[in-house]
Design an enzyme around this catalytic site. Structure first.
Site, PDB file in Angstrom:
ATOM      1  N   HIS A   1       0.819  -1.211   0.000  1.00 17.90           N
ATOM      2  CA  HIS A   1       0.000   0.000   0.000  1.00 17.90           C
ATOM      3  C   HIS A   1       0.857   1.268   0.000  1.00 17.90           C
ATOM      4  O   HIS A   1       1.955   1.277   0.552  1.00 17.90           O
ATOM      5  CB  HIS A   1      -0.893   0.040   1.244  1.00 17.90           C
ATOM      6  CG  HIS A   1      -1.774  -1.148   1.384  1.00 17.90           C
ATOM      7  ND1 HIS A   1      -2.173  -1.627   2.605  1.00 17.90           N
ATOM      8  CD2 HIS A   1      -2.335  -1.964   0.459  1.00 17.90           C
ATOM      9  CE1 HIS A   1      -2.952  -2.676   2.428  1.00 17.90           C
ATOM     10  NE2 HIS A   1      -3.060  -2.916   1.146  1.00 17.90           N
TER      11      HIS A   1
ATOM     12  N   LYS B   1      -8.994  -5.543  -1.733  1.00 22.07           N
ATOM     13  CA  LYS B   1      -8.209  -4.531  -2.454  1.00 22.07           C
ATOM     14  C   LYS B   1      -6.815  -5.054  -2.815  1.00 22.07           C
ATOM     15  O   LYS B   1      -6.221  -4.626  -3.797  1.00 22.07           O
ATOM     16  CB  LYS B   1      -8.108  -3.225  -1.661  1.00 22.07           C
ATOM     17  CG  LYS B   1      -7.265  -3.296  -0.407  1.00 22.07           C
ATOM     18  CD  LYS B   1      -7.231  -1.942   0.289  1.00 22.07           C
ATOM     19  CE  LYS B   1      -6.467  -2.017   1.593  1.00 22.07           C
ATOM     20  NZ  LYS B   1      -6.497  -0.736   2.298  1.00 22.07           N
ATOM     21  N   ASP B   2      -6.284  -5.980  -2.012  1.00 12.99           N
ATOM     22  CA  ASP B   2      -4.972  -6.541  -2.318  1.00 12.99           C
ATOM     23  C   ASP B   2      -5.066  -7.624  -3.393  1.00 12.99           C
ATOM     24  O   ASP B   2      -4.151  -7.793  -4.189  1.00 12.99           O
ATOM     25  CB  ASP B   2      -4.315  -7.067  -1.045  1.00 12.99           C
ATOM     26  CG  ASP B   2      -4.041  -5.941  -0.058  1.00 12.99           C
ATOM     27  OD1 ASP B   2      -3.812  -4.799  -0.511  1.00 12.99           O
ATOM     28  OD2 ASP B   2      -4.056  -6.190   1.154  1.00 12.99           O
TER      29      ASP B   2
ATOM     30  N   HIS C   1       4.339  -0.188   1.046  1.00 14.80           N
ATOM     31  CA  HIS C   1       4.606  -0.923   2.277  1.00 14.80           C
ATOM     32  C   HIS C   1       3.641  -2.099   2.418  1.00 14.80           C
ATOM     33  O   HIS C   1       2.472  -1.999   2.048  1.00 14.80           O
ATOM     34  CB  HIS C   1       4.439   0.018   3.473  1.00 14.80           C
ATOM     35  CG  HIS C   1       4.499  -0.674   4.780  1.00 14.80           C
ATOM     36  ND1 HIS C   1       3.382  -0.865   5.564  1.00 14.80           N
ATOM     37  CD2 HIS C   1       5.527  -1.248   5.443  1.00 14.80           C
ATOM     38  CE1 HIS C   1       3.730  -1.520   6.655  1.00 14.80           C
ATOM     39  NE2 HIS C   1       5.025  -1.753   6.613  1.00 14.80           N
TER      40      HIS C   1
ATOM     41  N   LYS D   1       6.255   6.300   7.259  1.00 13.55           N
ATOM     42  CA  LYS D   1       5.716   5.425   8.306  1.00 13.55           C
ATOM     43  C   LYS D   1       6.833   4.945   9.219  1.00 13.55           C
ATOM     44  O   LYS D   1       7.899   4.559   8.754  1.00 13.55           O
ATOM     45  CB  LYS D   1       5.033   4.201   7.689  1.00 13.55           C
ATOM     46  CG  LYS D   1       3.813   4.527   6.855  1.00 13.55           C
ATOM     47  CD  LYS D   1       3.220   3.274   6.242  1.00 13.55           C
ATOM     48  CE  LYS D   1       2.006   3.607   5.396  1.00 13.55           C
ATOM     49  NZ  LYS D   1       1.458   2.397   4.755  1.00 13.55           N
TER      50      LYS D   1
ATOM     51  N   TYR E   1       1.771   1.669  13.783  1.00 11.47           N
ATOM     52  CA  TYR E   1       2.579   2.567  12.957  1.00 11.47           C
ATOM     53  C   TYR E   1       2.105   4.004  13.054  1.00 11.47           C
ATOM     54  O   TYR E   1       0.930   4.286  13.195  1.00 11.47           O
ATOM     55  CB  TYR E   1       2.668   2.098  11.507  1.00 11.47           C
ATOM     56  CG  TYR E   1       1.374   1.863  10.779  1.00 11.47           C
ATOM     57  CD1 TYR E   1       0.930   2.743   9.804  1.00 11.47           C
ATOM     58  CD2 TYR E   1       0.613   0.734  11.027  1.00 11.47           C
ATOM     59  CE1 TYR E   1      -0.228   2.503   9.092  1.00 11.47           C
ATOM     60  CE2 TYR E   1      -0.554   0.484  10.336  1.00 11.47           C
ATOM     61  CZ  TYR E   1      -0.971   1.379   9.365  1.00 11.47           C
ATOM     62  OH  TYR E   1      -2.136   1.145   8.670  1.00 11.47           O
TER      63      TYR E   1
END
Length: 183
Positions: free
Chosen positions: A64, A169-170, A120, A73, A133
């Site tokens: 992402h 979404k992945d 990431h 991040k 994070y």
């Protein structure tokens, strides 16, 4: 100083290891101190959002990133273990299209600094993991992008056992060759 910094194969991605004070009662360490972070890394970052996720074994989140509202991040694990990956999406970089992977766990207490301009992702390799994070910009769903975790052009060597558990979404992420990059 309470922080040791080690550059990865992509020098802008940094492994941070805090000084841990422990005895028979347990341990203590500063998980973040702006002055120590700046002193150890030479970076002055304004973190505006903290996120916390919990995932079970074999969950793979990523890859992402955000376009238009890019996020730096600072990531760490407070329970379990993950294999954490950063992919350089900066076209002007000598490491464009390269990736680094680092084991982050509750026991090693490592943190990973991933600057703006990177995708990431992480894979949970323990029974479960809690992942925290800090980000330098707010989450903006309209700016979020995803690159396929298994893209052959990237060749990420995920320590997988079987098929990963992915979000929709992945599963629908674009290949690296069709991704939007940074300058």
């Amino acid at each position: 100083m309470n922080l040791t910094v080690t550059p990865t194969a992509i020098p802008d991605v940094l492994i941070l290891e805090p000084k841990v004070f422990g005895d028979e009662r347990g341990f203590f360490f500063e998980s973040f101190n702006a002055c120590s972070f700046e002193q150890a890394t030479g970076l002055r970052e304004d973190f505006v959002q903290d996120n916390h996720s919990r995932s079970v074994c074999n969950v793979l989140r990523g890859l992402h990133y955000q376009i238009g509202r890019s996020q730096g991040k600072l990531v760490r694990v407070v329970a379990g273990e993950v294999f954490d990956v950063a992919v350089d999406l900066r076209k002007s970089s000598a490491t464009f299209g390269k990736w680094v992977g680092v084991s982050l766990s509750a026991s090693n207490k490592r943190q990973l600094w991933i600057p703006q301009g990177f995708a990431h992702g992480f894979l949970v390799v323990s029974e479960y993991a809690e992942f925290l994070y800090k980000t330098t910009d707010y989450y903006a769903p309209e700016c979020e992008r995803s690159i396929r975790w298994d893209d052959a052009d990237l060749g990420i060597e995920w320590p997988l056992e079987g098929e990963p558990i992915l979000a929709a979404k992945d599963k629908d992420a674009v290949p690296f060759s069709r991704a939007e990059y940074f300058a």
